[in-house]
Design an enzyme around this catalytic site. Sequence first.
Site, PDB file in Angstrom:
ATOM      1  N   GLU A  16       0.737  -1.198  -0.137  1.00 24.99           N
ATOM      2  CA  GLU A  16       0.134  -0.192  -0.099  1.00 24.99           C
ATOM      3  C   GLU A  16       0.811   1.117  -0.080  1.00 24.99           C
ATOM      4  O   GLU A  16       0.304   2.385  -0.332  1.00 24.99           O
ATOM      5  CB  GLU A  16      -0.961  -0.084   1.100  1.00 24.99           C
ATOM      6  CG  GLU A  16      -1.994  -1.228   1.070  1.00 24.99           C
ATOM      7  CD  GLU A  16      -2.906  -1.205   2.401  1.00 24.99           C
ATOM      8  OE1 GLU A  16      -4.142  -1.006   1.962  1.00 24.99           O
ATOM      9  OE2 GLU A  16      -2.445  -1.690   3.313  1.00 24.99           O
ATOM     10  N   ASP A 218     -11.844  -2.834  -4.302  1.00 18.89           N
ATOM     11  CA  ASP A 218     -12.876  -3.830  -4.595  1.00 18.89           C
ATOM     12  C   ASP A 218     -14.175  -3.650  -4.027  1.00 18.89           C
ATOM     13  O   ASP A 218     -14.288  -2.470  -3.506  1.00 18.89           O
ATOM     14  CB  ASP A 218     -12.437  -5.297  -3.910  1.00 18.89           C
ATOM     15  CG  ASP A 218     -12.393  -4.793  -2.294  1.00 18.89           C
ATOM     16  OD1 ASP A 218     -13.625  -5.195  -1.832  1.00 18.89           O
ATOM     17  OD2 ASP A 218     -11.282  -4.571  -1.975  1.00 18.89           O
TER      18      ASP A 218
HETATM   19  N1  ADE Z   1      -9.685  -3.641   2.265  1.00 15.45           N
HETATM   20  C1  ADE Z   1      -9.565  -3.529   1.039  1.00 15.45           C
HETATM   21  N2  ADE Z   1     -10.736  -4.147   0.887  1.00 15.45           N
HETATM   22  C2  ADE Z   1     -11.553  -4.725   1.912  1.00 15.45           C
HETATM   23  C3  ADE Z   1     -12.743  -5.547   2.040  1.00 15.45           C
HETATM   24  N3  ADE Z   1     -13.555  -6.088   1.272  1.00 15.45           N
HETATM   25  N4  ADE Z   1     -12.944  -5.712   3.454  1.00 15.45           N
HETATM   26  C4  ADE Z   1     -12.221  -5.267   4.343  1.00 15.45           C
HETATM   27  N5  ADE Z   1     -11.028  -4.713   4.257  1.00 15.45           N
HETATM   28  C5  ADE Z   1     -10.716  -4.364   3.007  1.00 15.45           C
END
Ligand code: ADE
Length: 251
Positions: A16, A218
């Site tokens: 990151e 996501d």
């Molecule tokens: N960080 C990035 N994507 C995530 C997710 N889907 N759930 C929890 N933390 C995250």
Amino acid sequence: MNQSKRIAIVAALEDEIAQILSNMTITESKLLAGRKFWLAVHHDREVVVVLSGIGKVAAAITTVCLIENFEVSQIVYTGVAGAVSEALNVGDIVVGTRFIQHDMDASPLFPRFVVPGYPTHYFEAEPQLAMNLKEASEKALMGLANVVRFDGLFKLRSAQVHSGTVLSGDQFISSSSVRDRLRREHPGALAVEMEGAAVAQVCKDYGTQFGMVRTVSDSAEEQAEKDFSLFLSSVASQYSALIIKEYLKLC
Ligand code: ADE
């Protein structure tokens, strides 16, 4: 804002902030509680950079170490998050203004999501810091068009900056039904991740300024694991490097 003390830059994982780490001039490093704290000069500001590890407890330990040992004036958390709101797309940027521990439940003793002992179910970012992170993110997005070839990978429309509520919990959300439950339980929440509200809680107790900026990797549904991994390895650190560079110019 306080100019004399250090700015802490924190992320859960090396991917990151890999670009920030490789670009900064490290003057010293210290090992505390199994974490490496890099002291550096970055874009003319004194910073301390550290990887917190994943989850609320790891993030809280890291935050206490920072505050107790490194004279930090503020803590800026960065990295990636999953979208909760339908308004967010992969590649958008989220600036947190409120942070909720979505897995906290001491009911019926205390209202759901309230950390016992605190007056509300949310913790807040320092408002000026959040505004500066938003401005920095908008500037960074202009630069990103030239740096990151994300359209091919993620079929994105043009990215946007959002600010608002971020949910934190010790769970990677990769199910549309869980994501939809979070939407119902926290109307208006933008994104979900695993550390922010814990750092915000520690910062509230110590009176340390806190802000957070994350890029959406996501949509917290069945595809989340694949999207998260690809985003992390290909795009995430370029985003945070550009945002933090613009942020350090503003504070
Ligand atoms: N960080 C990035 N994507 C995530 C997710 N889907 N759930 C929890 N933390 C995250």
